[in-house]
Each structure stands twice: as C-alpha cells, then as structure tokens.
Design an enzyme around this catalytic site. Structure first.
Site, short mmCIF file in Angstrom:
data_model
loop_
_atom_site.label_atom_id
_atom_site.label_comp_id
_atom_site.label_asym_id
_atom_site.label_seq_id
_atom_site.Cartn_x
_atom_site.Cartn_y
_atom_site.Cartn_z
N PRO A 198 -72.44 -64.14 -41.00
CG PRO A 198 -72.92 -62.92 -39.00
CD PRO A 198 -72.81 -62.65 -40.56
N GLY A 199 -72.46 -67.29 -39.92
CA GLY A 199 -73.40 -68.37 -40.01
C GLY A 199 -73.51 -69.26 -41.33
CD GLU A 420 -101.46 -59.32 -38.15
OE1 GLU A 420 -101.04 -59.54 -39.14
OE2 GLU A 420 -100.81 -58.26 -37.29
CG ASP A 495 -97.61 -53.39 -40.89
OD1 ASP A 495 -96.71 -54.36 -40.86
OD2 ASP A 495 -98.65 -53.35 -40.40
P1 ADP Z 1 -69.23 -68.76 -39.97
O1 ADP Z 1 -68.03 -69.24 -39.71
O2 ADP Z 1 -69.70 -68.44 -41.47
O3 ADP Z 1 -69.78 -67.80 -39.04
P2 ADP Z 1 -70.02 -71.59 -39.04
O4 ADP Z 1 -69.07 -72.10 -40.03
O5 ADP Z 1 -69.38 -71.31 -37.73
O6 ADP Z 1 -70.37 -70.05 -39.56
O7 ADP Z 1 -71.31 -72.14 -38.92
C1 ADP Z 1 -71.89 -72.28 -37.75
C2 ADP Z 1 -72.78 -73.88 -37.74
O8 ADP Z 1 -73.72 -73.68 -38.69
C3 ADP Z 1 -71.82 -74.81 -38.34
O9 ADP Z 1 -71.10 -75.61 -37.38
C4 ADP Z 1 -72.85 -75.78 -38.90
O10 ADP Z 1 -73.49 -76.36 -37.71
C5 ADP Z 1 -74.00 -74.77 -39.29
N1 ADP Z 1 -73.74 -74.65 -40.83
C6 ADP Z 1 -73.45 -73.47 -41.52
N2 ADP Z 1 -73.20 -73.34 -42.51
C7 ADP Z 1 -73.47 -74.80 -43.04
C8 ADP Z 1 -73.66 -75.29 -44.38
N3 ADP Z 1 -73.39 -74.92 -45.12
N4 ADP Z 1 -73.84 -76.78 -44.26
C9 ADP Z 1 -73.91 -77.29 -43.07
N5 ADP Z 1 -73.98 -76.67 -41.94
C10 ADP Z 1 -73.63 -75.44 -41.93
ZN ZN Z 2 -99.04 -55.50 -39.83
#
Ligand code: ADP
Ligand code: ZN
Ligand code: MG
Length: 631
Positions: A198-199, A420, A495
């Site tokens: 995701p993301g 630490e 750890d």
């Molecule tokens: P996914 O669908 O893979 O879960 P998204 O496409 O919804 O992820 O990404 C969420 C947000 O993260 C996007 O709207 C964008 O703002 C940012 N983002 C993610 N990947 C990129 C990328 N490769 N380049 C620029 N922005 C990104």
């Molecule tokens: Zn530690």
C-alpha cells in the site's frame, strides 16, 4: 420514458385483446332470446325441464320429446315478475334454480383488476427506468474522458517507480496505435495487474494514465461491485463492459481488485462470498469475451496479490503483472522533490540526507513526511521548512509523538542512557555497519530511547558480517545495562525480538549456517502485508540443530557486545552521563565525545590534569558544540 410508453402500449393492446376475446366468447355462447309471450306459450304447450333464474333473466331448458328427433333446446327470456311466476310454476314438475346476479360484482372486480394491473405496469416501468438509468450512470459516472478537465494527475506527479511507468507507457501505446502491433501479428495484452504494498502509488499511476493516455478511462474500485444483494455485482460488471465496448479504445481500471477477485476456494457458503464469486465469474467471462481487437485494456491494482484467484492471472486475462515496490534512494529523492516543490524550503536543505533518513518509505510515506515537516515548521512559527523539521517529522511518523508527560525515575533514565550508549558504542566499533545518526533518550510512542543508524545506500543483499554485527549492536543495549547495573531490564525486549528474527532468518532462510549448510528451513508466504513465515516440517534433530545454531549466534553476539563495552567502559560512562544531560546526540557530537575520550586516555597517561566543566568525565573537552547543547 420509452419503457413506460412501451409498457402502457402493451397493456392497452392486452386490454383490447382480452375485451375482444370476451365479446367473441359471449357471442359464441349466447343463448337465443325469446320474448315473454313466446315463453308463456312454451309453458303451457311444451315440456320444460329446468328454469334457471338470475334476477329477471331466466334460462329455460326444454326436455327433448321422446318420440321426436327434436333435441331439448335452451333459450333466455326476461320475466317481468319472477316471484309471481315461481308460485305459478309450483305444481308443474319443473326444476327451478336460483342464481345470484353476479354480473355487477364481476364487472366491478374486473375494473379493479385492470386498474391494479395498470398501476403495477406503471410502477414497474418507472422503477426499471430508474434502475437502468442507475446502471448506465454506474459506468458513465466513473468515466474520465480525455481532455475534459479531469487531467489533474500526470506522469510528472509520479516518481520513483520508473520501470512500472515505462511498462505502462508502452501499454498505452498499444491502445493509441494498435495497427502497429496488429501488423506484426502481436496481440495487445488484455489485462495489466499492478501489485505492490500500500502507498507505493498504484492508484496514482493509474490516474496518471487516465490523464496521459488520451482515451476514455473508467475508474472503479473493487468494492463498487460488491453490494448486499447477490447478482448486483455481476450485472454491474456486464454493464460496465457493455459501456466500455461502446467507447473503445478505452481503459477500465479496477482498484483494490482483491475485494472481488479474492480466491474463491475456501470461502464459506455465506452470501457475501457467494456474491463475490459471482462477480468474479462475471469479470472472468467478460474478460474472455472481448478480443484484443476490441481495444479495451483492463488495469487492476491490488496490495494482496497472494489472495487473488489464480484464474485472474491466466493468460488472456491479467497476463501482465507489474510489481510496484517502495522506491530506492534515488526514487525517494525524486518523490521528495515533487512534494517539497509545493512547500517553502530553507535554502540549506540536504535532500540526499532526507532521502537517506527514510529507508523503506513508500511514496505515500514521503508525501506524509513532507506534510508533517511543514506542519512542524508552521507550529514553530517558522517561515520555511528546514532539516530539523524533517528529522522531527520522521521521528514522529516512525515512532509516534514525543511523550513529554512520561515521568521516569532517575534510575530508569540511568538505565535507559546506558542502554542507548551501549548500542551506539557498538555501532561505532564494528565494521560494515550503517553509520550512526542519532542517539536519544526522549521517549516517543512505544520506544523509550532510540539509537538510529542511517543506511548510506539501499542494501539489496546483506552479508553475513553485516547481519552478525547488526545483532551485536542490538545486544549492546542489554550488555551495557548488565555491565553497569549487573541486572536485566525489560527495555531490551524489542532488541532481543529483532535479533532473534535476524538470527532465525540467517539460519533458516539464508543458509548461513556452517553445520546445516545452504538449505532453507522456512518458507516465505510472500504477500506484501503479512509475510508470515513458517518452518517447514523437519526431523527432530534438525529442529534441535537449528535452535542450537540460532542460540549460538545470539550468545556469541552478546558476548562480543559485552567484551567491546568492557574495553570501552570509560567511554560508556562518559557518554551515558552526557546523554542524561542533553538527551539527544547526533553523530557529529558523538564523534567529538569519542575523540575527547581518546584524548583523555592519552593525556591521562601523560598525567597532566586538564580543567573542563562541560564534559564531566572527559577532562579535555573544549568543544563548543557540546557546550551549547548542554547549556
Ligand atoms: P496505492 O494505491 O499504491 O496504495 P496511492 O497511489 O493511493 O497508493 O498513493 C497514495 C498517495 O501517495 C498518492 O496520492 C501520492 O500522493 C503518494 N504517492 C505514492 N506513490 C507515489 C509516487 N511513486 N510518486 C509520487 N507520489 C506518490
Ligand atoms: Zn535497545
Ligand atoms: Mg490504491
């Protein structure tokens, strides 16, 4: 409207037809009529067997005369005064039947029935019309036409995933210029599956395609198809493809396809999974149904490729799979550039270091990081965002908010500082480790303290030494506690967990054991989210040997950590005391303390006393940087 008109027309045709039938039927079955005087004549001269009274109307049946060929016949007559007639008939041997006069009743009910049917026809037609409208809206709502102002996202907004972008660009070329491919006899792929954690930008990339492709683009989410009612999803899929074919060449995008495309096996008989599998079936059928000359490409995205139904990946369906992984260092830098261009930056910002700071961050994480940094700056009343804002933002994202309210006793802070300092000193002492970035005893989120290291570059393969040293660094915390207080605390929980995990992987996955050799004892169920590993089945002795090997690695690392710290016990004490005062040290400051410590040793041997009140244990430090951070 057309449906309503059509149905009403059908209804009226039916009414006229049934009315006509009725009239014909009555004509056919109508009995001959005779007037009253004719009837009276019959009554006196003929043999009447039966009379059926329906109000004034009487059906009169004659008995067939025995000697004549004349059969009995029946006719209708109207009687002016039925009661009188009946008394008159009493002594004649005629069967009398009374029928209730139902004609009015029948007429009424027929009218009612027709009325009801009419209402039903209207209501049904209207609801059908609404449904149809909804259906076509379901598809057209999600339609993005080229150049209609939707072009908000373009390839410029995506970075860090160049391979995926390249591949998708190529596929868009197919659509825009199919002849070029058909000429050579190449078939255009029908389906492309974007898979990755995701993301990472799957949805973003698809939206960029919509902006760039120059063809209509249908954008759905898998959950759009899933409704409470069985069959809705399947019919939506069919409608969608019907619409898409009308608008070809076009792209159909189904985000989070795992909502419908989850594996069908193993699902119970719950209606939810029933609906899902019907929807999936419809999708499969539709994807088989259009040919590559239809010029439709189905794009789908998922972060659970492991649960997708294998039927979806069959050639002819989603035969192209593009992996989208978190960006590497360069990619992170490029994504950072995209997002930082939208905020006010301090001029001396080092993008490279920021990119270094966040290994494993996805595009979404980086977007979030930049925003958090900007928030930090704004909260601090600054006009521009600088490096420290990024660092604070990163710590906040990774570890949570600083727990200012957490009250620790003197003793606890002492233990924490030793812990630490132990990590840090080991990290500095061993070769092939990531450089130290920051040591802190400010509690954040669930972690009490933190020793951070920064990878100079993304590592793709880890050497034995790197891993072994990593474990030793992890053990450094516990080792320092033990040296200083001769006791063990729960602070080392994280750890120890991490160290055990690395050691287990070294033995069971990466074949790094001398005795057991290059053999895997564990499988990776390589989903992106929960890559749960399981040990394979094995002989008891093997399991025992594995446990011994893991134990050996952990124990030797722990011993090594203790040895190093015992050798540098002065530095450990020194560093701890400074940490307790200043709470956070960066690499530069740490280097200075390290140097001072060395100098102190040298000067102690020359037995020359130096006076310094800044760095309590190190008597030779005159460094202004530490002086600043202490005061
Ligand atoms: P996914 O669908 O893979 O879960 P998204 O496409 O919804 O992820 O990404 C969420 C947000 O993260 C996007 O709207 C964008 O703002 C940012 N983002 C993610 N990947 C990129 C990328 N490769 N380049 C620029 N922005 C990104
Ligand atoms: Zn530690
Ligand atoms: Mg998405």
């Amino acid at each position: 409207m057309a449906i309503l008109a059509r149905n009403l027309f059908i209804f009226f045709l039916f009414t006229i037809f049934s009315g006509g039938c009725y009239i014909l039927w009555t004509l056919e079955h109508r009995l001959p009529e005779r007037n009253y005087s004719e009837f009276r004549y019959c009554l006196t001269h003929h043999d009447i067997s039966e009379m059926t009274f329906t109000g004034n109307r009487v059906v009169v049946s004659h008995r067939a005369a025995e000697n004549s060929s004349n059969p009995g016949f029946t006719y209708v007559t109207t009687v002016p005064n039925p009661e009188e007639l009946i008394t008159e008939l009493k002594d004649k041997n005629i069967r009398i039947i009374f029928n209730q006069d139902r004609s009015a009743f029948i007429l009424q009910s027929l009218t009612l029935l027709y009325g009801a049917i009419l209402v039903l026809v209207i209501v049904l037609s209207l609801s059908k019309m609404r449904k149809d409208e909804e259906k076509s809206r379901f598809a057209t709502d999600k339609l993005i036409l080229p150049n209609d102002g939707h072009k908000i996202v373009t390839f410029k907004d995506v970075a860090g995933i160049p391979e995926a972008m390249e591949e998708l660009r190529e596929i868009v070329l197919f659509l825009v210029n199919p002849d070029q491919f058909n000429q050579v006899g190449a078939t255009i792929p029908k389906g492309v599956l974007l898979q990755g954690p995701p993301g990472t930008g799957k949805t973003l990339l698809a939206r960029a395609i919509a902006g760039e492709a120059g063809v209509p683009f249908y954008s759905f989410s898998g959950s759009d198809f899933v409704e409470m009612f069985v069959g809705v999803g399947a019919s939506r899929v069919r409608d969608l493809f019907k619409e898409a074919k009308k608008n070809a060449p076009c792209i159909v995008f189904i985000d989070e396809i795992d909502a419908v495309g989850g594996s069908r096996s193993g699902g119970g008989s719950a209606s939810g999974s029933d609906e899902r599998s019907q929807t999936l079936n419809a999708l499969l059928v539709e994807m088989d149904g259009f040919s590559s000359t239809d010029n439709i490409i189905v794009l789908a995205a998922t972060n659970r490729p492991d649960i997708l139904d294998p039927a979806l990946r069959r050639p002819g369906r989603f035969d192209r799979q593009i992996n989208i992984l978190p960006p590497d260092m360069n990619g992170r830098k490029k994504i950072l550039q995209i997002y930082t261009s939208k905020i006010e930056l301090a001029s001396e910002l080092d993008m490279h270091e920021i990119a270094q700071m966040c290994p494993g961050f996805t595009g979404a994480d980086i977007a979030n990081l930049v925003n958090e940094a900007a928030l930090m700056a704004a909260r601090g009343g600054k006009k521009t965002v600088d490096q420290t804002d990024f660092e604070l933002a990163r710590d906040r994202i990774l570890m949570g908010v600083e727990r200012k309210g957490l009250v620790m006793t003197e003793k606890e802070r002492n233990i924490l500082a030793y812990h630490e300092a132990g990590h840090a000193i080991i990290a500095k002492s061993l070769p092939e480790t990531d450089p130290l970035h920051k040591i802190t005893i400010i509690p954040r989120g669930r972690a009490l303290g933190q020793t951070q290291q920064l990878a100079l570059f993304d590592r793709h393969a880890y050497s034995y030494t790197y891993l072994k040293n990593k474990i030793t660094i992890l053990m450094g915390g516990r080792a320092a506690e033990e040296i200083a207080f001769n006791q063990r605390s729960t602070g080392a929980q994280g750890d120890i967990l991490q160290a055990t995990e690395i050691a287990t992987n070294m033995i069971c996955k990466w074949g790094m054991s001398e005795h057991l050799g290059p053999q895997a004892f564990m499988f990776d169920n390589s989903g992106f989210l929960d890559s749960a590993s399981q040990r394979l089945s094995m002989a008891d002795e093997t399991a025992k040997a594995i446990d011994q090997e893991i134990k050996a690695i952990l124990a030797s690392s722990y011993e090594e950590a203790k040895t190093i710290l015992n050798q540098k016990i002065d530095l450990l004490k020194n560093l701890t005391e400074i940490l307790i005062q200043v709470e956070t040290l960066d690499n530069e400051e740490f280097e200075i303390i390290l140097n001072c410590s060395n100098k102190m040793k040298a000067e102690a041997s020359s037995s020359e006393e130096l006076d310094c009140d800044i760095c309590p244990a190190c008597q030779g430090c005159s460094n202004s940087k530490i002086r600043e951070s202490i005061s």
